[in-house]
Enzyme design. Sequence first.
Site, PDB file in Angstrom:
ATOM      1  N   ASP A  26      -9.879   4.927  -3.294  1.00  0.00           N
ATOM      2  CA  ASP A  26      -8.795   5.384  -4.166  1.00  0.00           C
ATOM      3  C   ASP A  26      -9.408   5.854  -5.492  1.00  0.00           C
ATOM      4  O   ASP A  26     -10.641   5.934  -5.616  1.00  0.00           O
ATOM      5  CB  ASP A  26      -7.745   4.271  -4.371  1.00  0.00           C
ATOM      6  CG  ASP A  26      -8.292   3.103  -5.196  1.00  0.00           C
ATOM      7  OD1 ASP A  26      -9.494   3.109  -5.536  1.00  0.00           O
ATOM      8  OD2 ASP A  26      -7.509   2.192  -5.506  1.00  0.00           O
ATOM      9  N   GLU A  31       0.823  -1.205   0.000  1.00  0.00           N
ATOM     10  CA  GLU A  31       0.000   0.000   0.000  1.00  0.00           C
ATOM     11  C   GLU A  31       0.861   1.260   0.000  1.00  0.00           C
ATOM     12  O   GLU A  31       0.530   2.240  -0.660  1.00  0.00           O
ATOM     13  CB  GLU A  31      -0.970   0.005   1.191  1.00  0.00           C
ATOM     14  CG  GLU A  31      -2.139  -0.957   1.032  1.00  0.00           C
ATOM     15  CD  GLU A  31      -3.001  -0.645  -0.194  1.00  0.00           C
ATOM     16  OE1 GLU A  31      -3.040   0.517  -0.633  1.00  0.00           O
ATOM     17  OE2 GLU A  31      -3.618  -1.590  -0.724  1.00  0.00           O
ATOM     18  N   TYR A  70      -6.266   6.931   3.887  1.00  0.00           N
ATOM     19  CA  TYR A  70      -6.489   5.924   2.856  1.00  0.00           C
ATOM     20  C   TYR A  70      -5.744   4.621   3.189  1.00  0.00           C
ATOM     21  O   TYR A  70      -6.320   3.524   3.161  1.00  0.00           O
ATOM     22  CB  TYR A  70      -6.056   6.438   1.463  1.00  0.00           C
ATOM     23  CG  TYR A  70      -5.974   5.281   0.509  1.00  0.00           C
ATOM     24  CD1 TYR A  70      -7.134   4.740  -0.032  1.00  0.00           C
ATOM     25  CD2 TYR A  70      -4.757   4.650   0.235  1.00  0.00           C
ATOM     26  CE1 TYR A  70      -7.081   3.619  -0.846  1.00  0.00           C
ATOM     27  CE2 TYR A  70      -4.702   3.524  -0.567  1.00  0.00           C
ATOM     28  CZ  TYR A  70      -5.866   3.019  -1.108  1.00  0.00           C
ATOM     29  OH  TYR A  70      -5.815   1.897  -1.881  1.00  0.00           O
TER      30      TYR A  70
END
Length: 351
Positions: free
Chosen positions: A149, A48, A131
Amino acid sequence: MRDGTDMAVSAALLKWYDVHAREMPWRVGPAARAAGVLPDPYRVWLSEVMLQQTTVAAVRDYFHRFTARWPSVEALAAAPDADVMGEWAGLGYYARARNLLKCARVVAEEHGGRFPDTYEGLLALPGVGPYTAAAIAAIAFDRAETVLDGNVERVMARLHDVHVPLPEAKPVLKDLAARHTPEARPGDHAQAVMDLGATICTPRGPACGICPVMEICAGRRAGTAAELPRKSPKKPKPTRYGYAYLARRADGALVLERRPDKGLLGGMLGWPGSDWSDAPSVEPPFAAEWREFPGEVRHTFTHFHLILRLFVAELPEDAAPEGYEIMGRHAFRPSELPTVMRKAYSLWRDA
Ligand code: SF4
Protein backbone atom coordinates in the site's frame (compact mmCIF):
# COMPACT_ATOMS: atom_id res chain seq x y z
CA MET A 1 16.33 -14.84 -2.84
CA ARG A 2 16.50 -13.19 0.59
CA ASP A 3 19.92 -12.10 1.75
CA GLY A 4 21.16 -11.20 5.20
CA THR A 5 20.04 -7.58 4.91
CA ASP A 6 16.52 -8.60 3.90
CA MET A 7 16.30 -10.88 6.91
CA ALA A 8 17.74 -8.22 9.20
CA VAL A 9 15.02 -5.79 8.04
CA SER A 10 12.18 -8.20 8.75
CA ALA A 11 13.68 -9.27 12.09
CA ALA A 12 14.09 -5.63 13.19
CA LEU A 13 10.57 -4.75 12.07
CA LEU A 14 8.98 -7.69 13.87
CA LYS A 15 10.85 -6.88 17.07
CA TRP A 16 9.66 -3.30 16.86
CA TYR A 17 6.09 -4.39 16.02
CA ASP A 18 5.97 -6.64 19.09
CA VAL A 19 6.23 -3.51 21.23
CA HIS A 20 4.73 -0.75 19.09
CA ALA A 21 1.91 -2.32 17.05
CA ARG A 22 -1.01 0.05 16.66
CA GLU A 23 -4.24 -1.12 18.26
CA MET A 24 -7.03 -1.48 15.78
CA PRO A 25 -10.49 -2.94 16.28
CA TRP A 26 -9.96 -5.53 13.55
CA ARG A 27 -6.43 -6.47 14.51
CA VAL A 28 -5.15 -9.33 16.64
CA GLY A 29 -2.07 -7.79 18.24
CA PRO A 30 1.29 -9.56 18.32
CA ALA A 31 0.98 -10.80 21.93
CA ALA A 32 -2.46 -12.34 21.34
CA ARG A 33 -1.27 -13.72 18.01
CA ALA A 34 1.73 -15.37 19.71
CA ALA A 35 -0.70 -16.85 22.25
CA GLY A 36 -2.56 -18.53 19.40
CA VAL A 37 -5.47 -16.14 18.81
CA LEU A 38 -6.39 -16.21 15.13
CA PRO A 39 -7.72 -13.17 13.28
CA ASP A 40 -11.34 -13.39 12.11
CA PRO A 41 -11.16 -13.31 8.28
CA TYR A 42 -14.55 -11.55 8.15
CA ARG A 43 -13.23 -8.65 10.22
CA VAL A 44 -9.95 -8.52 8.29
CA TRP A 45 -11.78 -8.50 4.97
CA LEU A 46 -14.30 -5.87 6.12
CA SER A 47 -11.56 -3.58 7.40
CA GLU A 48 -9.49 -3.96 4.24
CA VAL A 49 -12.44 -3.09 1.99
CA MET A 50 -13.31 -0.10 4.18
CA LEU A 51 -9.68 1.07 4.23
CA GLN A 52 -9.39 1.20 0.44
CA GLN A 53 -8.94 4.92 -0.31
CA THR A 54 -9.81 5.85 3.28
CA THR A 55 -7.90 6.44 6.51
CA VAL A 56 -7.90 4.32 9.66
CA ALA A 57 -9.44 7.21 11.61
CA ALA A 58 -12.34 7.51 9.15
CA VAL A 59 -13.00 3.77 9.19
CA ARG A 60 -13.08 2.98 12.93
CA ASP A 61 -16.67 4.08 13.66
CA TYR A 62 -18.00 2.47 10.49
CA PHE A 63 -16.25 -0.77 11.38
CA HIS A 64 -17.77 -0.78 14.88
CA ARG A 65 -21.27 -0.08 13.55
CA PHE A 66 -21.03 -2.73 10.82
CA THR A 67 -19.72 -5.46 13.10
CA ALA A 68 -22.25 -4.62 15.84
CA ARG A 69 -25.10 -4.82 13.35
CA TRP A 70 -23.73 -7.70 11.24
CA PRO A 71 -21.28 -9.74 13.35
CA SER A 72 -20.62 -12.41 10.72
CA VAL A 73 -20.37 -12.69 6.98
CA GLU A 74 -23.64 -14.66 6.95
CA ALA A 75 -25.41 -11.84 8.82
CA LEU A 76 -24.09 -9.28 6.35
CA ALA A 77 -25.05 -11.48 3.39
CA ALA A 78 -28.64 -11.60 4.66
CA ALA A 79 -28.92 -7.81 5.12
CA PRO A 80 -31.16 -5.79 2.82
CA ASP A 81 -29.15 -3.80 0.25
CA ALA A 82 -30.63 -0.47 1.35
CA ASP A 83 -29.56 -1.02 4.99
CA VAL A 84 -25.96 -1.71 3.99
CA MET A 85 -25.80 1.21 1.56
CA GLY A 86 -27.29 3.47 4.25
CA GLU A 87 -24.75 2.33 6.84
CA TRP A 88 -21.94 2.88 4.33
CA ALA A 89 -23.05 6.43 3.44
CA GLY A 90 -20.27 8.96 3.92
CA LEU A 91 -17.42 6.47 3.45
CA GLY A 92 -17.38 7.18 -0.30
CA TYR A 93 -16.48 4.99 -3.28
CA TYR A 94 -19.87 3.35 -3.19
CA ALA A 95 -18.99 0.58 -5.61
CA ARG A 96 -17.10 -0.87 -2.66
CA ALA A 97 -20.33 -1.21 -0.65
CA ARG A 98 -22.11 -2.94 -3.51
CA ASN A 99 -19.18 -5.31 -3.96
CA LEU A 100 -19.03 -5.85 -0.21
CA LEU A 101 -22.55 -7.23 -0.28
CA LYS A 102 -21.91 -9.30 -3.40
CA CYS A 103 -18.79 -10.75 -1.82
CA ALA A 104 -20.54 -11.52 1.48
CA ARG A 105 -23.24 -13.39 -0.42
CA VAL A 106 -20.73 -15.37 -2.47
CA VAL A 107 -18.81 -16.35 0.69
CA ALA A 108 -22.05 -17.27 2.51
CA GLU A 109 -23.67 -19.15 -0.35
CA GLU A 110 -20.76 -20.67 -2.26
CA HIS A 111 -18.11 -21.11 0.42
CA GLY A 112 -20.26 -22.11 3.38
CA GLY A 113 -19.51 -18.84 5.17
CA ARG A 114 -15.73 -19.39 5.16
CA PHE A 115 -13.38 -17.09 3.30
CA PRO A 116 -10.94 -18.82 0.93
CA ASP A 117 -7.52 -18.94 2.61
CA THR A 118 -5.27 -18.39 -0.41
CA TYR A 119 -4.38 -15.33 -2.50
CA GLU A 120 -5.91 -16.88 -5.64
CA GLY A 121 -9.10 -17.93 -3.86
CA LEU A 122 -9.54 -14.48 -2.35
CA LEU A 123 -8.77 -12.73 -5.63
CA ALA A 124 -11.71 -14.56 -7.25
CA LEU A 125 -14.18 -12.87 -4.85
CA PRO A 126 -16.15 -9.78 -5.97
CA GLY A 127 -14.46 -6.50 -5.10
CA VAL A 128 -11.23 -8.16 -3.96
CA GLY A 129 -8.28 -6.91 -6.02
CA PRO A 130 -4.62 -7.93 -5.81
CA TYR A 131 -3.85 -5.63 -2.89
CA THR A 132 -6.82 -6.72 -0.78
CA ALA A 133 -6.30 -10.42 -1.58
CA ALA A 134 -2.66 -10.19 -0.51
CA ALA A 135 -3.57 -8.28 2.67
CA ILE A 136 -6.25 -10.77 3.74
CA ALA A 137 -4.08 -13.78 2.84
CA ALA A 138 -1.19 -12.39 4.88
CA ILE A 139 -3.08 -10.94 7.86
CA ALA A 140 -5.90 -13.46 8.28
CA PHE A 141 -4.14 -16.63 7.08
CA ASP A 142 -0.43 -15.90 7.56
CA ARG A 143 0.40 -16.54 3.92
CA ALA A 144 3.73 -15.13 2.75
CA GLU A 145 2.10 -12.62 0.37
CA THR A 146 3.51 -9.18 -0.31
CA VAL A 147 1.21 -6.36 0.66
CA LEU A 148 1.93 -3.07 -1.09
CA ASP A 149 0.00 0.00 0.00
CA GLY A 150 1.07 3.65 0.08
CA ASN A 151 2.85 3.21 3.41
CA VAL A 152 4.80 0.19 2.20
CA GLU A 153 5.75 1.95 -1.05
CA ARG A 154 7.13 4.89 0.88
CA VAL A 155 9.12 2.72 3.29
CA MET A 156 10.59 0.64 0.43
CA ALA A 157 11.50 3.69 -1.67
CA ARG A 158 13.35 5.19 1.30
CA LEU A 159 14.91 2.01 2.60
CA HIS A 160 16.44 1.34 -0.84
CA ASP A 161 16.80 4.94 -2.00
CA VAL A 162 14.65 4.39 -5.10
CA HIS A 163 14.29 7.57 -7.17
CA VAL A 164 12.10 6.22 -9.98
CA PRO A 165 8.80 8.11 -9.62
CA LEU A 166 5.46 6.49 -8.78
CA PRO A 167 3.47 4.94 -10.32
CA GLU A 168 6.27 3.61 -12.61
CA ALA A 169 8.22 2.47 -9.55
CA LYS A 170 5.47 0.14 -8.28
CA PRO A 171 6.90 -3.13 -9.69
CA VAL A 172 10.38 -2.31 -8.35
CA LEU A 173 8.98 -1.48 -4.91
CA LYS A 174 6.88 -4.62 -4.91
CA ASP A 175 9.94 -6.76 -5.67
CA LEU A 176 11.81 -5.10 -2.83
CA ALA A 177 8.88 -5.59 -0.43
CA ALA A 178 8.66 -9.26 -1.49
CA ARG A 179 12.32 -9.75 -0.64
CA HIS A 180 11.68 -8.59 2.92
CA THR A 181 8.60 -10.79 3.46
CA PRO A 182 9.57 -13.58 5.86
CA GLU A 183 8.23 -17.13 5.86
CA ALA A 184 7.51 -16.90 9.57
CA ARG A 185 4.91 -14.34 10.72
CA PRO A 186 4.27 -12.79 7.28
CA GLY A 187 1.00 -11.31 8.54
CA ASP A 188 2.65 -9.49 11.41
CA HIS A 189 5.45 -8.42 9.08
CA ALA A 190 2.97 -6.87 6.61
CA GLN A 191 1.30 -4.97 9.43
CA ALA A 192 4.68 -3.94 10.85
CA VAL A 193 5.71 -2.26 7.57
CA MET A 194 2.35 -0.52 7.36
CA ASP A 195 2.64 0.69 10.95
CA LEU A 196 6.18 1.92 10.39
CA GLY A 197 4.99 3.94 7.40
CA ALA A 198 2.02 5.32 9.33
CA THR A 199 3.84 6.28 12.53
CA ILE A 200 7.59 6.75 11.92
CA CYS A 201 8.40 6.77 8.22
CA THR A 202 5.63 9.30 7.61
CA PRO A 203 5.21 11.26 4.36
CA ARG A 204 6.65 14.48 5.76
CA GLY A 205 9.55 14.36 8.18
CA PRO A 206 10.41 10.68 8.78
CA ALA A 207 11.52 10.14 12.40
CA CYS A 208 14.69 8.29 11.42
CA GLY A 209 16.22 8.72 14.89
CA ILE A 210 13.76 6.24 16.42
CA CYS A 211 13.39 3.97 13.40
CA PRO A 212 14.11 0.26 13.92
CA VAL A 213 15.76 -0.04 10.48
CA MET A 214 17.76 3.21 10.52
CA GLU A 215 21.09 1.38 10.37
CA ILE A 216 20.12 -0.33 7.12
CA CYS A 217 18.24 2.53 5.45
CA ALA A 218 19.89 3.77 2.23
CA GLY A 219 17.62 6.82 1.95
CA ARG A 220 18.58 7.99 5.41
CA ARG A 221 22.29 7.53 4.65
CA ALA A 222 21.99 9.42 1.38
CA GLY A 223 19.99 12.22 3.03
CA THR A 224 17.21 11.82 0.44
CA ALA A 225 14.58 10.03 2.56
CA ALA A 226 12.24 13.00 3.01
CA GLU A 227 12.07 13.54 -0.77
CA LEU A 228 11.01 9.96 -1.45
CA PRO A 229 9.02 8.44 -2.97
CA ARG A 230 9.12 10.67 -6.05
CA LYS A 231 5.86 11.04 -7.90
CA SER A 232 5.08 11.81 -11.53
CA PRO A 233 3.14 15.07 -11.77
CA LYS A 234 -0.61 14.53 -11.63
CA LYS A 235 -2.92 15.87 -14.30
CA PRO A 236 -5.18 18.61 -12.89
CA LYS A 237 -8.75 17.44 -12.24
CA PRO A 238 -11.44 18.83 -14.53
CA THR A 239 -14.52 20.57 -13.11
CA ARG A 240 -18.00 19.33 -13.94
CA TYR A 241 -21.33 21.00 -13.27
CA GLY A 242 -24.77 19.69 -12.40
CA TYR A 243 -28.18 20.51 -10.92
CA ALA A 244 -29.92 18.82 -8.00
CA TYR A 245 -33.65 19.12 -7.40
CA LEU A 246 -34.81 19.11 -3.79
CA ALA A 247 -38.57 18.86 -3.37
CA ARG A 248 -40.55 18.76 -0.13
CA ARG A 249 -44.23 17.96 0.22
CA ALA A 250 -46.57 19.89 2.51
CA ASP A 251 -46.41 16.97 5.01
CA GLY A 252 -42.62 17.24 5.18
CA ALA A 253 -41.89 14.17 3.03
CA LEU A 254 -38.98 14.46 0.60
CA VAL A 255 -38.57 13.24 -2.96
CA LEU A 256 -35.46 11.14 -3.47
CA GLU A 257 -34.17 8.77 -6.07
CA ARG A 258 -32.27 5.52 -5.76
CA ARG A 259 -29.36 5.85 -8.19
CA PRO A 260 -28.79 3.02 -10.65
CA ASP A 261 -26.43 0.30 -9.42
CA LYS A 262 -23.81 1.05 -12.04
CA GLY A 263 -21.86 4.28 -12.07
CA LEU A 264 -20.88 6.94 -9.58
CA LEU A 265 -22.73 6.73 -6.22
CA GLY A 266 -24.44 3.64 -7.66
CA GLY A 267 -27.18 2.16 -5.49
CA MET A 268 -27.20 5.17 -3.13
CA LEU A 269 -30.11 7.45 -2.30
CA GLY A 270 -29.81 10.98 -3.63
CA TRP A 271 -31.66 13.98 -4.94
CA PRO A 272 -33.04 13.80 -8.45
CA GLY A 273 -30.69 15.67 -10.73
CA SER A 274 -29.08 16.35 -14.05
CA ASP A 275 -26.08 14.69 -15.59
CA TRP A 276 -22.73 16.02 -14.36
CA SER A 277 -20.76 17.46 -17.25
CA ASP A 278 -19.46 20.69 -18.85
CA ALA A 279 -22.98 21.61 -19.95
CA PRO A 280 -25.56 19.68 -17.92
CA SER A 281 -29.20 19.51 -18.93
CA VAL A 282 -31.44 21.99 -17.09
CA GLU A 283 -34.56 19.89 -17.73
CA PRO A 284 -36.22 19.29 -14.30
CA PRO A 285 -36.86 15.65 -13.39
CA PHE A 286 -40.62 16.23 -12.94
CA ALA A 287 -43.06 19.13 -13.15
CA ALA A 288 -43.11 21.49 -10.13
CA GLU A 289 -42.64 25.15 -9.39
CA TRP A 290 -38.89 24.98 -9.18
CA ARG A 291 -36.93 27.97 -8.03
CA GLU A 292 -33.19 28.30 -8.11
CA PHE A 293 -31.67 28.21 -4.65
CA PRO A 294 -28.82 30.62 -3.80
CA GLY A 295 -25.36 29.14 -3.32
CA GLU A 296 -23.72 26.02 -4.66
CA VAL A 297 -22.29 22.73 -3.47
CA ARG A 298 -18.67 21.92 -4.19
CA HIS A 299 -17.41 18.38 -3.94
CA THR A 300 -14.32 16.57 -5.20
CA PHE A 301 -14.44 13.02 -6.52
CA THR A 302 -11.42 10.94 -7.49
CA HIS A 303 -11.34 12.18 -11.07
CA PHE A 304 -13.14 15.53 -11.05
CA HIS A 305 -14.44 18.48 -9.06
CA LEU A 306 -18.19 18.97 -9.05
CA ILE A 307 -20.13 22.23 -8.70
CA LEU A 308 -23.77 21.57 -8.04
CA ARG A 309 -26.52 24.22 -8.23
CA LEU A 310 -29.80 23.55 -6.46
CA PHE A 311 -33.42 23.96 -7.45
CA VAL A 312 -36.06 23.58 -4.75
CA ALA A 313 -39.83 23.18 -4.80
CA GLU A 314 -42.73 22.81 -2.39
CA LEU A 315 -45.24 20.13 -3.44
CA PRO A 316 -48.80 19.36 -2.35
CA GLU A 317 -49.25 16.61 0.25
CA ASP A 318 -50.45 14.02 -2.25
CA ALA A 319 -47.69 14.56 -4.83
CA ALA A 320 -45.96 11.30 -5.86
CA PRO A 321 -43.74 11.86 -8.89
CA GLU A 322 -43.38 8.59 -10.76
CA GLY A 323 -40.12 6.70 -10.46
CA TYR A 324 -38.99 8.49 -7.27
CA GLU A 325 -39.00 7.51 -3.61
CA ILE A 326 -41.15 9.51 -1.23
CA MET A 327 -39.50 9.52 2.15
CA GLY A 328 -41.50 10.62 5.19
CA ARG A 329 -40.05 13.32 7.39
CA HIS A 330 -39.26 10.87 10.22
CA ALA A 331 -37.87 8.11 7.99
CA PHE A 332 -35.40 10.48 6.32
CA ARG A 333 -31.89 10.22 7.70
CA PRO A 334 -29.37 12.59 6.08
CA SER A 335 -26.59 10.26 7.30
CA GLU A 336 -27.77 7.70 4.73
CA LEU A 337 -26.95 10.05 1.87
CA PRO A 338 -23.57 10.14 0.15
CA THR A 339 -21.56 13.20 1.16
CA VAL A 340 -22.28 15.33 -1.90
CA MET A 341 -26.04 14.79 -1.47
CA ARG A 342 -25.78 15.53 2.23
CA LYS A 343 -23.99 18.80 1.44
CA ALA A 344 -26.87 19.78 -0.85
CA TYR A 345 -29.38 19.00 1.90
CA SER A 346 -27.40 21.00 4.48
CA LEU A 347 -27.21 24.03 2.19
CA TRP A 348 -30.99 23.99 1.76
CA ARG A 349 -31.82 23.21 5.39
CA ASP A 350 -29.39 25.70 6.91
CA ALA A 351 -30.44 28.63 4.71
FE1 SF4 B 1 12.04 5.74 6.93
FE2 SF4 B 1 14.01 7.02 8.21
FE3 SF4 B 1 13.34 4.54 8.87
FE4 SF4 B 1 14.57 5.01 6.58
S1 SF4 B 1 15.41 5.35 8.62
S2 SF4 B 1 12.83 3.67 6.90
S3 SF4 B 1 13.65 6.95 6.01
S4 SF4 B 1 12.08 6.38 9.07
